[in-house]
Design a protein around this motif. Structure first.
Motif, PDB file in Angstrom:
ATOM      1  N   PHE A 238       1.981  -4.118  -0.712  1.00  0.00           N
ATOM      2  CA  PHE A 238       0.798  -4.971  -0.631  1.00  0.00           C
ATOM      3  C   PHE A 238      -0.403  -4.188  -0.110  1.00  0.00           C
ATOM      4  O   PHE A 238      -1.504  -4.242  -0.693  1.00  0.00           O
ATOM      5  CB  PHE A 238       1.101  -6.159   0.281  1.00  0.00           C
ATOM      6  N   GLU A 239      -0.205  -3.429   0.962  1.00  0.00           N
ATOM      7  CA  GLU A 239      -1.310  -2.665   1.542  1.00  0.00           C
ATOM      8  C   GLU A 239      -1.741  -1.521   0.619  1.00  0.00           C
ATOM      9  O   GLU A 239      -2.934  -1.214   0.528  1.00  0.00           O
ATOM     10  CB  GLU A 239      -0.912  -2.122   2.915  1.00  0.00           C
ATOM     11  N   LYS A 240      -0.796  -0.889  -0.063  1.00  0.00           N
ATOM     12  CA  LYS A 240      -1.167   0.173  -1.005  1.00  0.00           C
ATOM     13  C   LYS A 240      -2.001  -0.377  -2.153  1.00  0.00           C
ATOM     14  O   LYS A 240      -2.885   0.319  -2.681  1.00  0.00           O
ATOM     15  CB  LYS A 240       0.086   0.858  -1.564  1.00  0.00           C
ATOM     16  N   SER A 241      -1.753  -1.602  -2.551  1.00  0.00           N
ATOM     17  CA  SER A 241      -2.556  -2.213  -3.606  1.00  0.00           C
ATOM     18  C   SER A 241      -3.996  -2.368  -3.152  1.00  0.00           C
ATOM     19  O   SER A 241      -4.943  -2.033  -3.884  1.00  0.00           O
ATOM     20  CB  SER A 241      -1.966  -3.577  -3.990  1.00  0.00           C
ATOM     21  N   ASN A 242      -4.186  -2.871  -1.932  1.00  0.00           N
ATOM     22  CA  ASN A 242      -5.540  -2.993  -1.397  1.00  0.00           C
ATOM     23  C   ASN A 242      -6.189  -1.628  -1.224  1.00  0.00           C
ATOM     24  O   ASN A 242      -7.389  -1.452  -1.498  1.00  0.00           O
ATOM     25  CB  ASN A 242      -5.505  -3.730  -0.060  1.00  0.00           C
ATOM     26  N   TYR A 243      -5.411  -0.639  -0.780  1.00  0.00           N
ATOM     27  CA  TYR A 243      -5.912   0.724  -0.604  1.00  0.00           C
ATOM     28  C   TYR A 243      -6.404   1.283  -1.949  1.00  0.00           C
ATOM     29  O   TYR A 243      -7.457   1.918  -2.028  1.00  0.00           O
ATOM     30  CB  TYR A 243      -4.793   1.597  -0.033  1.00  0.00           C
TER      31      TYR A 243
ATOM     32  N   GLU B 198      -9.700  -0.495  -2.981  1.00  0.00           N
ATOM     33  CA  GLU B 198     -10.835   0.001  -2.205  1.00  0.00           C
ATOM     34  C   GLU B 198     -11.279   1.385  -2.686  1.00  0.00           C
ATOM     35  O   GLU B 198     -12.481   1.662  -2.771  1.00  0.00           O
ATOM     36  CB  GLU B 198     -10.478   0.047  -0.714  1.00  0.00           C
ATOM     37  N   ASN B 199     -10.331   2.238  -3.018  1.00  0.00           N
ATOM     38  CA  ASN B 199     -10.687   3.567  -3.529  1.00  0.00           C
ATOM     39  C   ASN B 199     -11.299   3.486  -4.922  1.00  0.00           C
ATOM     40  O   ASN B 199     -12.198   4.261  -5.259  1.00  0.00           O
ATOM     41  CB  ASN B 199      -9.453   4.476  -3.542  1.00  0.00           C
ATOM     42  N   ILE B 200     -10.827   2.557  -5.727  1.00  0.00           N
ATOM     43  CA  ILE B 200     -11.404   2.354  -7.065  1.00  0.00           C
ATOM     44  C   ILE B 200     -12.849   1.881  -6.948  1.00  0.00           C
ATOM     45  O   ILE B 200     -13.750   2.353  -7.671  1.00  0.00           O
ATOM     46  CB  ILE B 200     -10.557   1.352  -7.874  1.00  0.00           C
ATOM     47  N   ILE B 201     -13.102   0.963  -6.033  1.00  0.00           N
ATOM     48  CA  ILE B 201     -14.470   0.470  -5.820  1.00  0.00           C
ATOM     49  C   ILE B 201     -15.363   1.606  -5.316  1.00  0.00           C
ATOM     50  O   ILE B 201     -16.510   1.769  -5.777  1.00  0.00           O
ATOM     51  CB  ILE B 201     -14.450  -0.702  -4.820  1.00  0.00           C
ATOM     52  N   ALA B 202     -14.837   2.406  -4.390  1.00  0.00           N
ATOM     53  CA  ALA B 202     -15.637   3.485  -3.802  1.00  0.00           C
ATOM     54  C   ALA B 202     -15.972   4.582  -4.804  1.00  0.00           C
ATOM     55  O   ALA B 202     -16.972   5.289  -4.641  1.00  0.00           O
ATOM     56  CB  ALA B 202     -14.887   4.088  -2.610  1.00  0.00           C
ATOM     57  N   THR B 203     -15.146   4.746  -5.835  1.00  0.00           N
ATOM     58  CA  THR B 203     -15.366   5.815  -6.828  1.00  0.00           C
ATOM     59  C   THR B 203     -15.842   5.265  -8.171  1.00  0.00           C
ATOM     60  O   THR B 203     -15.788   5.956  -9.185  1.00  0.00           O
ATOM     61  CB  THR B 203     -14.070   6.621  -7.050  1.00  0.00           C
TER      62      THR B 203
ATOM     63  N   LEU C 140      -5.463  -9.540  -5.163  1.00  0.00           N
ATOM     64  CA  LEU C 140      -4.466  -9.379  -4.114  1.00  0.00           C
ATOM     65  C   LEU C 140      -3.553 -10.599  -4.007  1.00  0.00           C
ATOM     66  O   LEU C 140      -2.354 -10.462  -3.712  1.00  0.00           O
ATOM     67  CB  LEU C 140      -5.148  -9.129  -2.765  1.00  0.00           C
ATOM     68  N   SER C 141      -4.082 -11.766  -4.259  1.00  0.00           N
ATOM     69  CA  SER C 141      -3.248 -12.974  -4.267  1.00  0.00           C
ATOM     70  C   SER C 141      -2.185 -12.887  -5.360  1.00  0.00           C
ATOM     71  O   SER C 141      -1.030 -13.275  -5.163  1.00  0.00           O
ATOM     72  CB  SER C 141      -4.132 -14.210  -4.487  1.00  0.00           C
ATOM     73  N   GLU C 142      -2.581 -12.331  -6.496  1.00  0.00           N
ATOM     74  CA  GLU C 142      -1.628 -12.166  -7.603  1.00  0.00           C
ATOM     75  C   GLU C 142      -0.597 -11.087  -7.280  1.00  0.00           C
ATOM     76  O   GLU C 142       0.588 -11.222  -7.625  1.00  0.00           O
ATOM     77  CB  GLU C 142      -2.399 -11.837  -8.880  1.00  0.00           C
TER      78      GLU C 142
END
Length: 446
Positions: free
Chosen positions: A105-110, A113-118, A208-210
């Motif tokens: 779950f946390e790796k998905s959010n990680y 966030e990296n996709i958004i940042a790049t 993330l809910s999915e």
């Protein structure tokens, strides 16, 4: 100027083969038995007996089965050893599935966030391509496990047992990586189309809910409150009611994880010894504990591990386990196969060269539970693996000290076993470690 292989070259190569001593017999042996069996050394097997001057009692090994959770098993094994001893619970295990759920779950959010940042970079930029190659996987690092424990605690295996997908994770990984890549398309488009930060965050939270639903279906619901019920080795019944994952950790383990430091032995020019390093885009919990590696020469590196073993505490370590090893025999030793002699050539590379030239990196985490000290020097190490009891000696392996020198890259020890000046350097550099590239070999996940 490039040159093609000529007929004269080929003739010389064939002549060299024919002039190699016993080449015909060796060729038959390799063709019929393969390289490793033909090069196998009986002498190594006789030397790697499972007897050690320091030998911790740790019980039966666990089994990660068809999953890449060795780092998680190894870390939880170091913690369960103390529970087994203190509460007299033979072969007790902590739930690897519980930490697996939260790691995914946390790796998905990680990843999001990296996709958004790049998002402003092209998909074929090295960083974006690196992210998309493996959005998430089973592997991890010690610091990533501690980040999960800090946030979510841990639970006994009886409270959240294994499922099909925790023990055989390929289907889950394929499904989850498909979703993450698909979601990356949407998130990058939102950012590049000028969507507001609130809109991007709202979309990410829906994704993330999915993800949570996928993980709940495959791994089960992570418990928030539970009763810890067990019978000890003296047949006495115990029940502890109304625990949470965090209160269970505080009551039954209560390690100060901030005191445990990842040490690496990376003898490469870009990583001077006695400095602290981190790796860009390596982690799982946003805002949680970040990876910190302190690089030491091999002698200090080993001495720290030995001191912790002498104090009665096992040691998490990371290595390139597939190199110079026999899985079935449970032997890890450079002398186990004589490929140089078999092929009449040299395959020798230094440890640093192997790291620099992509020949090796950390692939597997296990636990050191013993060491044999002869005349003040280590000669072999006892290794608790997580591949079940059908390999090695009931799941335990023996690593020669020479193998340790060449193929062990990481150990985790309590800082009190480090020299005072090393502790001071770690403290001074903790908030400003040297940043390594995402693809650096020290960023490999066990």
């Amino acid at each position: 100027m490039t040159k093609a292989i000529s007929e004269a070259n080929l003739a010389q190569y064939a002549k060299d083969l024919n002039n190699t001593p016993a080449h015909a017999a060796l060729q038959k042996a390799v063709m019929n038995n393969g390289i490793l069996k033909s090069a196998e050394s009986i002498e190594s097997q006789t030397k790697m007996t499972p007897t050690f001057s320091i030998d911790l009692e740790t019980g039966a090994v666990a089994n990660q089965k068809q999953s890449g959770r060795c780092w998680m098993f190894a870390a939880l094994n170091t913690m369960r050893h103390s529970i087994q001893a203190q509460y007299k619970i033979k072969d007790f295990e902590l739930s690897q599935n519980y930490t697996f759920f939260w790691d995914k779950f946390e790796k998905s959010n990680y990843f999001y966030e990296n996709i958004i940042a790049t998002a402003d970079q092209a998909t074929d930029s090295r960083k974006v391509a690196f992210l998309l190659t493996t959005p998430q996987q089973d592997g991890g690092q010690w610091d990533m496990l501690t980040a999960l424990i800090d946030k979510y605690g841990i639970v006994p295996k009886s409270v959240m047992p294994e499922t099909y997908s925790s023990s055989k994770s390929s289907e889950l990984n394929a499904t989850l990586n498909l979703k993450l890549r698909k979601d990356a398309v949407a998130l990058r488009k939102l950012v590049n189309d000028g969507a507001s930060a609130d809109k991007v965050e709202e979309t990410k939270n829906q994704f993330l809910s999915e993800v949570y639903r996928i993980l709940a279906y495959t791994l089960g619901n992570p418990p928030t409150e539970f009763d810890f019920e067990y019978r000890d080795d003296d047949k006495n019944y115990h029940i502890d009611k109304g625990l949470t994952p965090k209160s269970f950790y505080a009551k039954y383990i209560n390690w100060d994880l901030d005191q445990y430091q990842s040490l690496i032995n990376a003898p490469t020019a870009d990583k001077p010894y006695k400095h602290l390093y981190t790796v860009e885009m390596l982690g799982n919990v946003i805002g949680g504990r970040e990876v910190r590696h302190f690089n030491l020469d091999i002698d200090d590196f080993k001495q720290a591990a030995i001191k912790q073993l002498e104090a009665g505490e096992s040691v998490w370590f990371g290595s390139d386990v597939g190199k110079e090893s026999d899985r079935q025999l449970g032997i890890l030793d450079p002398a186990i196969y004589d490929e140089d002699g078999l092929f009449n050539t040299s395959f020798a590379m230094t440890k640093g060269e192997r790291l620099d030239y992509a020949q090796s990196l950390m692939t597997h985490a296990m636990v050191l539970t013993g060491v044999d000290i002869v005349d003040g020097q280590p000669t072999k190490w006892k290794v608790e693996n997580s591949w079940g009891d059908k390999v090695g000696t009931k799941g335990y392996f023996v690593a020669s000290d020479a193998w340790f020198d060449e193929w062990v890259y990481q150990v985790v020890v309590n800082k009190k076993y480090l020299a005072d000046d090393d502790q001071a350097t770690i403290k001074a550099e903790y908030d400003k470690p040297t940043l390594l590239a995402p693809w650096d070999p020290m960023g490999a996940l066990a």
